[in-house]
Motif scaffolding. Structure first.
Motif, mmCIF file in Angstrom:
data_model
loop_
_atom_site.group_PDB
_atom_site.id
_atom_site.type_symbol
_atom_site.label_atom_id
_atom_site.label_comp_id
_atom_site.label_asym_id
_atom_site.label_seq_id
_atom_site.Cartn_x
_atom_site.Cartn_y
_atom_site.Cartn_z
ATOM 1 N N LYS A 4 21.833 22.416 47.884
ATOM 2 C CA LYS A 4 21.407 21.023 48.011
ATOM 3 C C LYS A 4 20.332 20.813 49.073
ATOM 4 O O LYS A 4 19.949 19.679 49.353
ATOM 5 N N LYS A 5 19.861 21.889 49.665
ATOM 6 C CA LYS A 5 18.881 21.811 50.753
ATOM 7 C C LYS A 5 17.474 21.967 50.199
ATOM 8 O O LYS A 5 17.191 22.830 49.380
ATOM 9 N N LEU A 6 16.570 21.122 50.683
ATOM 10 C CA LEU A 6 15.159 21.228 50.361
ATOM 11 C C LEU A 6 14.394 21.515 51.642
ATOM 12 O O LEU A 6 14.473 20.736 52.603
ATOM 13 N N GLY A 7 13.659 22.613 51.683
ATOM 14 C CA GLY A 7 12.838 22.902 52.842
ATOM 15 C C GLY A 7 13.630 23.025 54.125
ATOM 16 O O GLY A 7 14.772 23.479 54.140
ATOM 17 N N ARG A 8 13.039 22.572 55.214
ATOM 18 C CA ARG A 8 13.615 22.758 56.548
ATOM 19 C C ARG A 8 14.747 21.796 56.864
ATOM 20 O O ARG A 8 15.742 22.186 57.450
ATOM 21 N N SER A 9 14.614 20.543 56.459
ATOM 22 C CA SER A 9 15.530 19.535 57.020
ATOM 23 C C SER A 9 16.055 18.510 56.025
ATOM 24 O O SER A 9 16.706 17.551 56.433
ATOM 25 N N THR A 10 15.772 18.667 54.741
ATOM 26 C CA THR A 10 16.102 17.624 53.771
ATOM 27 C C THR A 10 17.240 18.040 52.847
ATOM 28 O O THR A 10 17.307 19.188 52.414
ATOM 29 N N VAL A 11 18.105 17.083 52.566
ATOM 30 C CA VAL A 11 19.198 17.263 51.612
ATOM 31 C C VAL A 11 18.911 16.410 50.386
ATOM 32 O O VAL A 11 18.535 15.239 50.499
ATOM 33 N N LYS A 12 19.061 17.002 49.209
ATOM 34 C CA LYS A 12 18.981 16.256 47.952
ATOM 35 C C LYS A 12 20.388 16.191 47.373
ATOM 36 O O LYS A 12 20.987 17.219 47.072
ATOM 37 N N PHE A 13 20.920 14.981 47.254
ATOM 38 C CA PHE A 13 22.295 14.823 46.817
ATOM 39 C C PHE A 13 22.424 15.110 45.319
ATOM 40 O O PHE A 13 21.703 14.532 44.499
ATOM 41 N N ALA A 14 23.346 15.997 44.979
ATOM 42 C CA ALA A 14 23.581 16.340 43.565
ATOM 43 C C ALA A 14 24.212 15.171 42.824
ATOM 44 O O ALA A 14 23.891 14.912 41.661
ATOM 45 N N THR A 180 28.043 0.806 40.555
ATOM 46 C CA THR A 180 26.683 0.366 40.242
ATOM 47 C C THR A 180 26.006 -0.127 41.508
ATOM 48 O O THR A 180 26.642 -0.743 42.369
ATOM 49 N N GLY A 181 24.706 0.127 41.601
ATOM 50 C CA GLY A 181 23.944 -0.280 42.766
ATOM 51 C C GLY A 181 22.897 0.750 43.122
ATOM 52 O O GLY A 181 22.760 1.781 42.451
ATOM 53 N N PRO A 182 22.138 0.496 44.177
ATOM 54 C CA PRO A 182 21.126 1.451 44.618
ATOM 55 C C PRO A 182 21.763 2.778 45.028
ATOM 56 O O PRO A 182 22.878 2.812 45.556
ATOM 57 N N LYS A 183 21.027 3.868 44.781
ATOM 58 C CA LYS A 183 21.552 5.203 45.064
ATOM 59 C C LYS A 183 20.849 5.825 46.273
ATOM 60 O O LYS A 183 19.657 5.630 46.468
ATOM 61 N N LEU A 184 21.618 6.583 47.028
ATOM 62 C CA LEU A 184 21.073 7.362 48.136
ATOM 63 C C LEU A 184 20.780 8.763 47.595
ATOM 64 O O LEU A 184 21.707 9.504 47.267
ATOM 65 N N THR A 185 19.507 9.111 47.465
ATOM 66 C CA THR A 185 19.156 10.357 46.777
ATOM 67 C C THR A 185 18.785 11.505 47.707
ATOM 68 O O THR A 185 19.000 12.668 47.374
ATOM 69 N N HIS A 218 9.613 15.327 55.819
ATOM 70 C CA HIS A 218 10.128 14.849 54.527
ATOM 71 C C HIS A 218 9.127 15.115 53.407
ATOM 72 O O HIS A 218 9.502 15.606 52.331
ATOM 73 N N PHE A 219 7.875 14.813 53.646
ATOM 74 C CA PHE A 219 6.859 15.045 52.623
ATOM 75 C C PHE A 219 6.727 16.535 52.307
ATOM 76 O O PHE A 219 6.593 16.929 51.148
ATOM 77 N N ALA A 220 6.775 17.370 53.338
ATOM 78 C CA ALA A 220 6.654 18.816 53.130
ATOM 79 C C ALA A 220 7.863 19.372 52.380
ATOM 80 O O ALA A 220 7.727 20.218 51.489
ATOM 81 N N ASP A 221 9.053 18.900 52.739
ATOM 82 C CA ASP A 221 10.286 19.401 52.103
ATOM 83 C C ASP A 221 10.389 18.994 50.638
ATOM 84 O O ASP A 221 10.865 19.767 49.794
ATOM 85 N N THR A 222 9.975 17.771 50.326
ATOM 86 C CA THR A 222 10.187 17.232 48.986
ATOM 87 C C THR A 222 8.977 17.384 48.072
ATOM 88 O O THR A 222 9.099 17.215 46.849
ATOM 89 N N GLY A 223 7.825 17.670 48.658
ATOM 90 C CA GLY A 223 6.609 17.717 47.850
ATOM 91 C C GLY A 223 6.088 16.342 47.498
ATOM 92 O O GLY A 223 5.201 16.197 46.653
ATOM 93 N N ARG A 224 6.606 15.336 48.144
ATOM 94 C CA ARG A 224 6.190 13.960 47.884
ATOM 95 C C ARG A 224 5.154 13.508 48.908
ATOM 96 O O ARG A 224 4.869 14.195 49.875
#
Length: 336
Positions: A4-14, A180-185, A218-224
């Motif tokens: 669930k880890k992206l790059g150095r410091s980011t988590v992407k929730f499954a 239902t509602g906004p998601k934390l991704t 964040h941008f580096a980890d996610t490619g965004r």
């Protein structure tokens, strides 16, 4: 690398946690600002019927938490964990509110980054399968913070142009494993950044480098990049810190455009209200995010929001001893 880890410091929730209920309480000054209609409760005064501002802060934090639970349409006994923090010594507002709520409690201190930090930790707990419901909350109070970190308010000290106004308020949210509602991704955990600044009357300038570091990570980890978000929101850099952030990321090839805003500038009308460079405090990002931003997401104004909450980790004693101000910023992505 963990799955669930992206790059150095980011988590992407499954299994992205869902924000199923929120509660916001603000003080009388915040209640006269441009976002007043988005809050659940506006206090008539700073005391709110209590003998001390510390007791008032505990009361509003507890009230925001109860509103969030009610909005989530669950019983308090269904909440697995309560994660909360504030600015006061030993995070007493959170601790005393936890005493009244009687929910298993994690006390958090990230200064004004506590809102994003609590969301990130709650997301990890829920996505990891350790809880179905987590209540997160944080608070601040103009009178309690001013006399702990600066001067007693009775002295009526003249503000510097870089000084900010500590927000009186509390914001709370219930995150759930389903609903239902906004998601934390995503969540990007920041590291402590300290450029040697020592002026406690310029928190925005001290925190901006930490915000820039987390944003670029964040941008580096996610490619965004900035264009991937409808809204990029910093917690409380206010006028000076916001401009400094823009310059810092520009030096690294990133341009923040019209989709970038700061909670400390959104909460007040800095031209007509005497709030200095803008708002600050744990409640600043919490009430703007849980009160205003999520309502705008319900309307369809925003679909993809990046919140970067910043915190200055000094204490009155460390400043008196000549220490510089270490700062941190944590980021979370909220998607409709």
């Amino acid at each position: 690398m963990p799955a669930k880890k992206l790059g150095r410091s980011t988590v992407k929730f499954a299994s992205p946690p869902i924000i199923v209920g929120t509660g916001t309480v603000v003080g009388p000054v915040e209640g006269k600002g441009p976002l007043a209609s988005d809050f659940d409760v506006v206090l008539p005064d700073h005391a709110y019927g209590e003998r001390t501002p510390e007791k008032s802060e505990t009361k509003i934090l507890e009230q925001a938490a109860k509103i969030a639970i009610e909005r989530a349409k669950i019983e308090k006994s269904m909440v697995d964990y309560y994660m909360a923090g504030d600015l006061l010594n030993q995070i007493i507002s959170a601790g005393y509110s936890a005493r009244q709520l009687s929910i298993p409690y994690f006390g958090l201190y990230g200064a004004c980054s506590t809102c994003a930090m609590s969301l990130a930790l709650a997301g990890m707990v829920i996505d990891g399968g350790f809880a179905d419901y987590v209540l997160v909350a944080c608070s601040s109070h103009y009178q309690t913070a001013e006399r702990q970190y600066r001067y007693p308010i009775e002295l009526n000290i003249q503000r510097k142009t870089t000084s900010q106004y500590t927000v009186t308020g509390a914001g709370a949210a219930v995150l759930a494993s389903s609903g239902t509602g906004p998601k934390l991704t995503h969540a990007t955990v920041g590291k402590v950044v300290d450029l040697g600044l020592k002026d406690v009357h310029d928190m925005g300038g001290a925190m901006a480098p930490a915000a820039a570091d987390t944003l670029l990570t964040h941008f580096a980890d996610t490619g965004r990049g900035p264009k991937d978000y409808d809204l990029i929101l910093t917690g409380d850099l206010a006028s000076f810190g916001s401009e400094m952030l823009k310059e810092l990321v520009r030096d690294n090839g990133v341009e923040l455009g019209a989709n970038y805003r700061d909670c400390g500038l959104m909460l007040f009308d800095t031209k007509s209200q005497h709030v200095g460079a803008g708002g600050s405090g744990c409640a600043c990002s919490a009430v703007v995010t849980f009160g205003h931003v999520l309502k705008e997401m319900e309307k369809g104004t925003y679909k993809n929001v990046l919140l970067v909450a910043t915190g200055a980790l000094m204490s009155p004693l460390s400043c008196q001893q000549g220490e510089s101000i270490p700062c941190v910023a944590h980021a979370v992505v909220i998607e409709a």
